[in-house]
Design a protein around this motif. Structure first.
Motif, mmCIF file in Angstrom:
data_model
loop_
_atom_site.group_PDB
_atom_site.id
_atom_site.type_symbol
_atom_site.label_atom_id
_atom_site.label_comp_id
_atom_site.label_asym_id
_atom_site.label_seq_id
_atom_site.Cartn_x
_atom_site.Cartn_y
_atom_site.Cartn_z
ATOM 1 N N ARG A 16 1.071 -1.208 0.004
ATOM 2 C CA ARG A 16 0.163 -0.142 0.120
ATOM 3 C C ARG A 16 0.781 1.322 0.138
ATOM 4 N NH1 ARG A 16 -5.364 -1.413 1.630
ATOM 5 N NH2 ARG A 16 -5.911 0.736 1.754
ATOM 6 N N TRP A 20 0.935 4.213 -3.174
ATOM 7 C CA TRP A 20 0.907 5.525 -2.861
ATOM 8 C C TRP A 20 1.874 6.177 -3.573
ATOM 9 C CZ3 TRP A 20 1.273 8.238 2.664
ATOM 10 C CH2 TRP A 20 1.161 9.703 2.399
ATOM 11 N N SER A 163 3.297 6.783 6.378
ATOM 12 C CA SER A 163 2.696 5.637 6.076
ATOM 13 C C SER A 163 2.780 4.672 7.600
ATOM 14 C CB SER A 163 3.153 4.604 4.909
ATOM 15 O OG SER A 163 2.707 5.198 3.846
ATOM 16 N N TRP A 167 -0.287 3.871 9.948
ATOM 17 C CA TRP A 167 -0.463 2.618 10.305
ATOM 18 C C TRP A 167 -0.492 2.443 11.953
ATOM 19 C CZ3 TRP A 167 2.264 -0.982 6.397
ATOM 20 C CH2 TRP A 167 1.597 -1.125 4.975
ATOM 21 N N SER A 188 -1.977 12.689 4.193
ATOM 22 C CA SER A 188 -3.060 11.641 4.141
ATOM 23 C C SER A 188 -4.209 12.068 3.108
ATOM 24 C CB SER A 188 -3.419 10.745 5.061
ATOM 25 O OG SER A 188 -4.551 11.457 5.963
ATOM 26 N N LYS A 197 -5.558 4.757 -1.622
ATOM 27 C CA LYS A 197 -6.226 4.031 -0.827
ATOM 28 C C LYS A 197 -7.443 3.294 -1.365
ATOM 29 C CE LYS A 197 -8.359 4.828 3.859
ATOM 30 N NZ LYS A 197 -9.688 4.095 3.545
ATOM 31 N N GLU A 198 -7.961 4.270 -2.381
ATOM 32 C CA GLU A 198 -9.351 3.663 -2.805
ATOM 33 C C GLU A 198 -9.261 2.475 -3.834
ATOM 34 O OE1 GLU A 198 -10.630 7.136 -5.127
ATOM 35 O OE2 GLU A 198 -11.664 8.067 -3.231
ATOM 36 N N ASP A 200 -6.690 0.121 -3.450
ATOM 37 C CA ASP A 200 -6.391 -1.064 -2.523
ATOM 38 C C ASP A 200 -7.539 -1.422 -1.833
ATOM 39 O OD1 ASP A 200 -3.783 -1.971 -3.233
ATOM 40 O OD2 ASP A 200 -2.975 -0.459 -2.410
ATOM 41 N N ASP A 201 -8.364 -0.528 -1.329
ATOM 42 C CA ASP A 201 -9.558 -0.963 -0.671
ATOM 43 C C ASP A 201 -10.362 -1.792 -1.343
ATOM 44 O OD1 ASP A 201 -8.515 0.199 1.779
ATOM 45 O OD2 ASP A 201 -10.054 1.827 1.606
#
Length: 214
Positions: A16, A20, A163, A167, A188, A197-198, A200-201
């Motif tokens: 992830r 990015w 990152s 986390w 972020s 993020k979108e 990988d989500d």
């Protein structure tokens, strides 16, 4: 295509961070999704990354593993993105300093804490990070001096350092220092971070749909 950029990953991994970074550089790339314990350990992938882990990138004939190394490589390979101080610039010092501080002391300190390991009293000199508190205090200083860790401009070091902080705040492995929360909220929100993020989500959601019932 000799300069094709290929990204080997799993959306539940440190990949992830690289996603990015890839979104920040804005160069086309192809994603190869791998599964833990199966395709990551297949001979075809072990010939690329003998550790059988993700993430990995292949840029033409060049293979790079280790997230901090990938971020540094991509920043230099695609200089138009402006994600690293140019060679010879004195900001290259803090850029390298905090990028590899996060890859070394921070990663080790946070992992050991999560595993319940505490450096025995008086043995701190044997650990690269000294103590967890030492590492966190140094990290706090890194994100408190200015908006970004290498001066006034966002760099690959912020992708990596940020990152780890994000986390840690999410999973409770890093205390919610105001400086950490403010820094993470600031970086972020970047469009590339949101896109990554979108992506990988969405991949995680697809994996959950096809996962066999337990």
């Amino acid at each position: 295509m000799t300069d094709e950029l290929v990204f080997y990953t799993n959306p539940t991994s440190r990949g992830r961070i690289v996603r990015w970074m890839l979104e920040e550089i804005g160069h086309p790339y192809r994603t190869e999704l791998l599964d833990f314990g199966t395709t990551m350990k297949a001979p075809s992938y072990l010939s690329i990354n003998p550790m059988g882990k993700v993430p990995t990138i292949r840029h033409g004939d060049t293979v790079v593993t280790e997230v901090a190394a990938i971020c540094a490589y991509l920043a230099d390979a695609f200089p138009r993105a402006g994600l690293a101080p140019p060679p010879g610039d004195r900001l290259r010092g803090p850029y390298y300093r905090w990028l590899f501080f996060a890859a070394g002391p921070v990663e080790a300190a946070v992992t050991n804490k999560a595993l319940g390991f505490v450096v025995p009293e008086g043995r701190e000199r044997m650990a690269g990070y000294g103590s967890f508190v030492d590492a966190m205090n140094a990290l706090e200083s890194a994100v408190s001096q200015s908006d970004y860790v290498a001066g006034e401009g966002f760099t690959a070091a912020d992708v990596y350092v940020g990152s780890h902080i994000g986390w840690g705040l999410m999973f409770g492995t890093i205390e919610k220092y105001p400086a950490f929360e403010q820094y993470w909220a600031r970086i972020s929100a970047r469009p590339a971070a949101v896109r990554a993020k979108e992506i990988d989500d969405a991949l995680m959601a697809e994996q959950q749909k096809v996962a066999p019932a337990s």
